[in-house]
Design an enzyme around this catalytic site. Sequence first.
Site, PDB file in Angstrom:
ATOM      1  N   TYR A  66       5.143  -3.075  19.040  1.00 23.13           N
ATOM      2  CA  TYR A  66       5.659  -3.701  17.807  1.00 23.13           C
ATOM      3  C   TYR A  66       6.125  -5.123  18.128  1.00 23.13           C
ATOM      4  O   TYR A  66       5.728  -6.081  17.463  1.00 23.13           O
ATOM      5  CB  TYR A  66       6.820  -2.882  17.218  1.00 23.13           C
ATOM      6  CG  TYR A  66       7.639  -3.701  16.261  1.00 23.13           C
ATOM      7  CD1 TYR A  66       8.845  -4.261  16.656  1.00 23.13           C
ATOM      8  CD2 TYR A  66       7.167  -3.985  14.981  1.00 23.13           C
ATOM      9  CE1 TYR A  66       9.573  -5.064  15.792  1.00 23.13           C
ATOM     10  CE2 TYR A  66       7.887  -4.784  14.115  1.00 23.13           C
ATOM     11  CZ  TYR A  66       9.093  -5.325  14.537  1.00 23.13           C
ATOM     12  OH  TYR A  66       9.806  -6.130  13.691  1.00 23.13           O
ATOM     13  N   LYS A 110       4.644  -9.149  16.977  1.00 26.37           N
ATOM     14  CA  LYS A 110       5.395 -10.274  16.400  1.00 26.37           C
ATOM     15  C   LYS A 110       5.157 -11.534  17.240  1.00 26.37           C
ATOM     16  O   LYS A 110       4.991 -12.629  16.715  1.00 26.37           O
ATOM     17  CB  LYS A 110       6.893  -9.947  16.312  1.00 26.37           C
ATOM     18  CG  LYS A 110       7.222  -8.874  15.291  1.00 26.37           C
ATOM     19  CD  LYS A 110       6.748  -9.245  13.884  1.00 26.37           C
ATOM     20  CE  LYS A 110       7.057  -8.176  12.866  1.00 26.37           C
ATOM     21  NZ  LYS A 110       6.514  -8.499  11.519  1.00 26.37           N
ATOM     22  N   SER A 162      10.784 -11.597  14.282  1.00 26.47           N
ATOM     23  CA  SER A 162      11.917 -10.758  14.689  1.00 26.47           C
ATOM     24  C   SER A 162      12.519 -11.265  15.988  1.00 26.47           C
ATOM     25  O   SER A 162      11.808 -11.813  16.835  1.00 26.47           O
ATOM     26  CB  SER A 162      11.421  -9.316  14.884  1.00 26.47           C
ATOM     27  OG  SER A 162      12.398  -8.543  15.540  1.00 26.47           O
ATOM     28  N   ASN A 193       0.835  -1.233   0.000  1.00 20.13           N
ATOM     29  CA  ASN A 193       0.000   0.000   0.000  1.00 20.13           C
ATOM     30  C   ASN A 193       0.857   1.264   0.000  1.00 20.13           C
ATOM     31  O   ASN A 193       0.364   2.364   0.238  1.00 20.13           O
ATOM     32  CB  ASN A 193      -0.950  -0.007   1.216  1.00 20.13           C
ATOM     33  CG  ASN A 193      -0.196   0.169   2.529  1.00 20.13           C
ATOM     34  OD1 ASN A 193       1.039   0.201   2.529  1.00 20.13           O
ATOM     35  ND2 ASN A 193      -0.916   0.269   3.626  1.00 20.13           N
TER      36      ASN A 193
HETATM   37  C1  WQD Z   1      20.923  -1.154  16.804  1.00 18.67           C
HETATM   38  C2  WQD Z   1      21.924  -0.697  17.868  1.00 18.67           C
HETATM   39  C3  WQD Z   1      21.021   0.982  19.313  1.00 18.67           C
HETATM   40  C4  WQD Z   1      20.641   4.138  16.323  1.00 18.67           C
HETATM   41  C5  WQD Z   1      15.267  -2.809  15.964  1.00 18.67           C
HETATM   42  C6  WQD Z   1      14.006  -3.575  16.227  1.00 18.67           C
HETATM   43  C7  WQD Z   1      14.081  -4.928  15.578  1.00 18.67           C
HETATM   44  C8  WQD Z   1      14.389  -4.751  14.106  1.00 18.67           C
HETATM   45  C9  WQD Z   1      15.697  -4.014  13.940  1.00 18.67           C
HETATM   46  C10 WQD Z   1      12.337  -4.666  12.906  1.00 18.67           C
HETATM   47  C11 WQD Z   1      21.275  -0.512  19.234  1.00 18.67           C
HETATM   48  C12 WQD Z   1      22.194   1.535  18.501  1.00 18.67           C
HETATM   49  C13 WQD Z   1      20.873   2.929  16.961  1.00 18.67           C
HETATM   50  C14 WQD Z   1      21.459   5.258  16.624  1.00 18.67           C
HETATM   51  C15 WQD Z   1      22.710   3.907  18.155  1.00 18.67           C
HETATM   52  N1  WQD Z   1      13.359  -4.039  13.478  1.00 18.67           N
HETATM   53  N2  WQD Z   1      21.897   2.831  17.858  1.00 18.67           N
HETATM   54  N3  WQD Z   1      22.470   5.103  17.546  1.00 18.67           N
HETATM   55  O1  WQD Z   1      16.997  -1.626  18.193  1.00 18.67           O
HETATM   56  O2  WQD Z   1      18.556  -3.581  17.660  1.00 18.67           O
HETATM   57  O3  WQD Z   1      16.331  -3.472  16.585  1.00 18.67           O
HETATM   58  O4  WQD Z   1      15.528  -2.725  14.575  1.00 18.67           O
HETATM   59  O5  WQD Z   1      12.178  -5.853  12.824  1.00 18.67           O
HETATM   60  O6  WQD Z   1      12.853  -5.578  15.741  1.00 18.67           O
HETATM   61  O7  WQD Z   1      13.881  -3.792  17.626  1.00 18.67           O
HETATM   62  O8  WQD Z   1      18.071  -1.863  15.905  1.00 18.67           O
HETATM   63  O9  WQD Z   1      19.267  -0.319  14.418  1.00 18.67           O
HETATM   64  O10 WQD Z   1      17.625   0.643  16.128  1.00 18.67           O
HETATM   65  O11 WQD Z   1      19.793  -0.272  16.901  1.00 18.67           O
HETATM   66  O12 WQD Z   1      23.638   3.786  18.984  1.00 18.67           O
HETATM   67  O13 WQD Z   1      21.290   6.390  16.083  1.00 18.67           O
HETATM   68  O14 WQD Z   1      22.427   0.592  17.496  1.00 18.67           O
HETATM   69  O15 WQD Z   1      21.079   1.468  20.645  1.00 18.67           O
HETATM   70  O16 WQD Z   1      22.223  -0.878  20.228  1.00 18.67           O
HETATM   71  P1  WQD Z   1      17.528  -2.600  17.223  1.00 18.67           P
HETATM   72  P2  WQD Z   1      18.645  -0.376  15.789  1.00 18.67           P
END
Ligand code: WQD
Length: 336
Positions: free
Chosen positions: A151, A155, A126, A33
């Site tokens: 979220y 899942k 996930s 969509n």
């Molecule tokens: C990764 C690491 C942050 C941004 C999420 C969802 C998961 C999946 C993937 C959908 C963490 C750190 C991040 C920044 C940082 N999504 N970080 N500075 O939180 O592991 O997983 O996305 O399916 O379900 O939960 O991924 O990429 O947000 O963070 O330091 O600007 O990078 O703290 O340690 P996350 P992320």
Amino acid sequence: MSKILVTGGLGFIGSHTVVELQNEGYEVVIIDNLSNSTLDVLDKITSITGKKPLYENLDLKNQESVQQFFKKHHTIAGVIHFAASKAVGESVEKPLKYYHNNISTLIYVLEEMRANNIKNFIFSSSCTVYGQADSMPITEEAPFKTAESPYGKTKQMGEDIISDTCKVSDLNAIALRYFNPIGAHETAKIGELPIGVPQNLIPFVTQTAAGIRAELSVFGGNYPTPDGTAVRDYIHVVDLAKAHTVAMKRLLNKDNKTSFEVFNIGTGKGSSVLDVIKAFEKATQTKLNYKIVDRREGDITEAYADTSLAQNELKWKANISLEDALASAWQWQKTL
Ligand code: WQD
């Protein structure tokens, strides 16, 4: 060859999976969509594979449209279901949007599959279902912890809805629990299109390197990890996409051992945020401005996969290194 429905097939993981399905010779029909993707991705997929997928712009929240779609496309052999909202932070602010968009749509798709005798279903799950697992690497037996966000709950509920349905119907399903998908196709024609300020690490890294963002904030430097920053399992999106074609083939060939199976899809390797920064700088020969700030609410300390089940049962494993994955993300960023 069989016709496969890919919901959310113009999205980040969906589009890469459509490419791999077409490479395997499947006919693909996409429902999207465009709420978190753009129509030009369809042409990009076509330019990569030379084959234009069928495409229907419909919202799976509209049960009537879902029924019409399955009446029209009743020769579908299997469904790969990506369509869902996935921003963890937004789900905390707008829980009803997430329960409606992620759960109602799943139910409508499953109901129409049953009505049309379509038996093979791959679900985009996930590692977030584990919360902070007690031990590393995480196996599929690790229990669900209370999810940090609506979220994550969608899942967990999604898996329960599917497994309960498999118990009382002919449905055969596989849930793939993704760790952290990153990178972009080698052609740099498709990749992660974050809308607005990126929530995920890698788009923020590439936008900082591109000068779009002034500085990367590293969320937390005092975690109980080797360098104090949080550890995740970063898997290249093409490795992840290939896990879907292998899983679909397993169901089509009736090689599944039970009617509902779950597999962790990661590299099996943990990388800290500082590891990612160093790997990015090495892979791209660019310097990254960053500063360590407070932890982000709801983040876990570490998560990386035990991938032995996928290796043994699916004969699948990730091949692309963190550096190559980051280099592909950078190539993609430079096209934006
Ligand atoms: C990764 C690491 C942050 C941004 C999420 C969802 C998961 C999946 C993937 C959908 C963490 C750190 C991040 C920044 C940082 N999504 N970080 N500075 O939180 O592991 O997983 O996305 O399916 O379900 O939960 O991924 O990429 O947000 O963070 O330091 O600007 O990078 O703290 O340690 P996350 P992320």
